[in-house]
Design an enzyme around this catalytic site. Structure first.
Site, PDB file in Angstrom:
ATOM      1  N   TRP A   1     -19.213  73.034   2.304  1.00 41.82           N
ATOM      2  CA  TRP A   1     -19.668  72.944   3.862  1.00 41.82           C
ATOM      3  C   TRP A   1     -20.026  71.159   4.010  1.00 41.82           C
ATOM      4  O   TRP A   1     -19.840  70.695   5.203  1.00 41.82           O
ATOM      5  CB  TRP A   1     -20.692  73.776   4.023  1.00 41.82           C
ATOM      6  CG  TRP A   1     -20.411  75.042   3.737  1.00 41.82           C
ATOM      7  CD1 TRP A   1     -21.080  75.766   3.018  1.00 41.82           C
ATOM      8  CD2 TRP A   1     -19.362  75.811   4.197  1.00 41.82           C
ATOM      9  NE1 TRP A   1     -20.435  77.063   2.885  1.00 41.82           N
ATOM     10  CE2 TRP A   1     -19.535  77.117   3.600  1.00 41.82           C
ATOM     11  CE3 TRP A   1     -18.315  75.657   5.140  1.00 41.82           C
ATOM     12  CZ2 TRP A   1     -18.611  78.083   3.945  1.00 41.82           C
ATOM     13  CZ3 TRP A   1     -17.546  76.515   5.396  1.00 41.82           C
ATOM     14  CH2 TRP A   1     -17.351  77.693   4.944  1.00 41.82           C
ATOM     15  N   ASP A   2     -20.561  70.793   2.980  1.00 42.84           N
ATOM     16  CA  ASP A   2     -20.633  69.115   3.021  1.00 42.84           C
ATOM     17  C   ASP A   2     -19.232  68.328   3.168  1.00 42.84           C
ATOM     18  O   ASP A   2     -19.241  67.545   4.115  1.00 42.84           O
ATOM     19  CB  ASP A   2     -21.449  68.692   1.609  1.00 42.84           C
ATOM     20  CG  ASP A   2     -22.934  68.814   1.629  1.00 42.84           C
ATOM     21  OD1 ASP A   2     -23.394  69.099   2.772  1.00 42.84           O
ATOM     22  OD2 ASP A   2     -23.419  69.041   0.521  1.00 42.84           O
ATOM     23  N   VAL A   3     -18.245  68.911   2.348  1.00 39.42           N
ATOM     24  CA  VAL A   3     -16.938  68.315   2.545  1.00 39.42           C
ATOM     25  C   VAL A   3     -16.479  68.563   4.027  1.00 39.42           C
ATOM     26  O   VAL A   3     -15.900  67.460   4.711  1.00 39.42           O
ATOM     27  CB  VAL A   3     -15.992  68.830   1.542  1.00 39.42           C
ATOM     28  CG1 VAL A   3     -14.607  68.351   1.816  1.00 39.42           C
ATOM     29  CG2 VAL A   3     -16.469  68.340   0.166  1.00 39.42           C
TER      30      VAL A   3
ATOM     31  N   GLY B   1     -18.221  66.288   6.525  1.00 38.37           N
ATOM     32  CA  GLY B   1     -18.202  64.941   6.368  1.00 38.37           C
ATOM     33  C   GLY B   1     -16.679  64.607   7.191  1.00 38.37           C
ATOM     34  O   GLY B   1     -16.709  63.491   7.698  1.00 38.37           O
TER      35      GLY B   1
ATOM     36  N   ASP C   1     -26.129  72.704   1.363  1.00 38.06           N
ATOM     37  CA  ASP C   1     -24.897  73.234   1.205  1.00 38.06           C
ATOM     38  C   ASP C   1     -24.841  74.479   0.608  1.00 38.06           C
ATOM     39  O   ASP C   1     -24.502  75.675   1.073  1.00 38.06           O
ATOM     40  CB  ASP C   1     -23.816  72.428   0.259  1.00 38.06           C
ATOM     41  CG  ASP C   1     -22.691  73.031   0.199  1.00 38.06           C
ATOM     42  OD1 ASP C   1     -22.347  73.966  -0.287  1.00 38.06           O
ATOM     43  OD2 ASP C   1     -21.572  72.416   1.104  1.00 38.06           O
TER      44      ASP C   1
END
Length: 401
Positions: A161-163, A166, A134
């Site tokens: 960006w991870d969120v 996901g 991220d």
């Protein structure tokens, strides 16, 4: 758990944020999510923050409501067990998500030989399959340069960006499973953190502004780009954010503070049309200078009282501790939350799914499991292994119960 996806089973081979968050989202909507970890835990198992006993609050938060299976996936026998579980026949099964390198036994081609209609979602760092995190994606996004008062980069704490990735993983699973239901076809879906970032930066107009206007957005501190919005300090040393995007919202600020006439005077002095969004943005410094003394002579509670029912869009800045202590939205007054027990940690205020379905009540929330808590159950019930074989696998160090 909201029982909407109770006929789906997803096997998750993952670590850190994006793929586990995707699995969490599906589990809290009723899907049976089986997380496979190596014996002793994956690289995120002890990730900070931890409690005094060393149990990761981070890991617990992302793995609530999942079934935990511990398998020595570095061994051929462990890989065989994991692959058999992933490709197990049955409606609503044969779905796997991962953000780990999908090669060898975990490669789509290898798993699809076991089940032709396999649905596999793979998250990578870059669209060419190379690694990224991220932070290394975010630094290229332009946001750290556009954040703050100067062009010195500022890394945000939120792994945005991870969120986003996901949540897109959940969309991919549901879309591919729906396609499989209609056509009988499985497929491999690939997604990269970089593409998630690039899609957002472009769709929000940041890169389009460069191409269309030859303009790169500069850092603006806490000002709201393109409208009037800024943070103000209160008498009791709190800070609040006030936002007025529409003319109606801006008028509400003027009425609630008694500064309508002063705002109009300032607008005239700087030659800005305060009835337009660009005009308010152009006059933001002058408007803020007029408003700041009003906030500085009032406490946060007095500001809240003045804004109650006024139509002003505002909110107080608060740290994580203030969020827990003072914000009713982070409490059982919000039906998303309940107090739930987590292995090795105890009972904590825990969120369920943010989605509220009108015809399906929220079910009881599940906490984070003990690592490997469901190994025996999954081997026996899902794979149909007899107790003697399970004992042999345990003795051989292939599984941990």
């Amino acid at each position: 758990m909201t029982p909407v996806l109770t006929d789906l089973r997803i096997v998750e081979v993952a670590a850190f944020i994006a793929a586990p968050l995707g699995g969490l989202t599906l589990a809290q909507l009723g899907a049976d999510v089986i997380r496979i970890d190596p014996i002793g835990g994956n690289i995120d198992y002890t990730r900070m923050p931890t409690n005094e006993a060393g149990h990761s609050l981070y890991w617990a938060g992302l793995n609530k409501g999942k079934r935990s299976v511990a398998i020595a996936i570095g061994t051929p026998e462990g890989q065989e067990l994991a692959a058999a579980l992933i490709a197990q026949p049955g409606d609503g099964r044969g779905i796997v998500t991962t953000n780990l390198p999908a090669r060898g036994w975990l490669a789509h081609a290898a798993l699809a030989k076991r089940r032709a209609d396999l649905v596999m979602v793979e998250l990578t760092g870059n669209p060419d399959g190379t690694s990224a995190l991220d932070y290394t994606i975010n630094c290229a996004s332009g946001f750290p340069i556009a954040t703050g008062p100067t062009e010195a980069p500022i890394n945000h704490v939120l792994p945005a960006w991870d969120v986003a990735a996901g949540l897109l993983i959940t969309t991919a699973v549901l879309a591919a499973e729906r396609h499989r239901t209609r056509t009988g076809e499985g497929q491999r879906i690939t997604l990269s953190l970089a593409d998630v970032m690039l899609h957002a930066v472009s769709s929000l107009g940041f890169t389009m502004e460069v191409e269309a206007n030859g303009v790169t957005r500069p850092p603006l501190g806490n000002d709201l780009y393109g409208a009037f919005g800024r943070d103000f300090a209160t008498k009791d040393r709190r800070r609040i954010m006030v936002v007025a995007i529409t003319t109606r919202q801006f008028r509400a600020v003027g009425k609630a503070t008694g500064l309508t006439e002063a705002f109009q005077t300032v607008g005239g002095l700087v030659g800005a049309d305060l009835a337009s969004e660009p005009g308010r943005f152009a006059a933001r410094d002058a408007l803020a200078a007029v408003a700041a003394p009003w906030f500085a002579t009032r406490t946060l509670d007095e500001v809240a009282a003045a804004f109650e029912g006024s139509g002003v869009l505002w909110g107080p800045y608060q740290d994580f501790g203030q969020l827990v202590r003072d914000d009713w939205r982070h409490s059982t007054a919000n039906p998303m939350f309940a107090r739930t027990a987590h292995h090795g940690i105890g009972e904590l205020l825990t969120p369920g799914s943010p989605l509220a379905f009108g015809s399906i009540p929220r079910g009881e929330l599940a906490g984070a499991p003990r690592l490997g808590a469901h190994t025996e159950e999954v081997l026996a019930q899902d794979l149909g292994l007899p107790s003697g074989e399970i004992a042999r696998l345990q003795d051989a160090g292939t599984v941990a119960l």
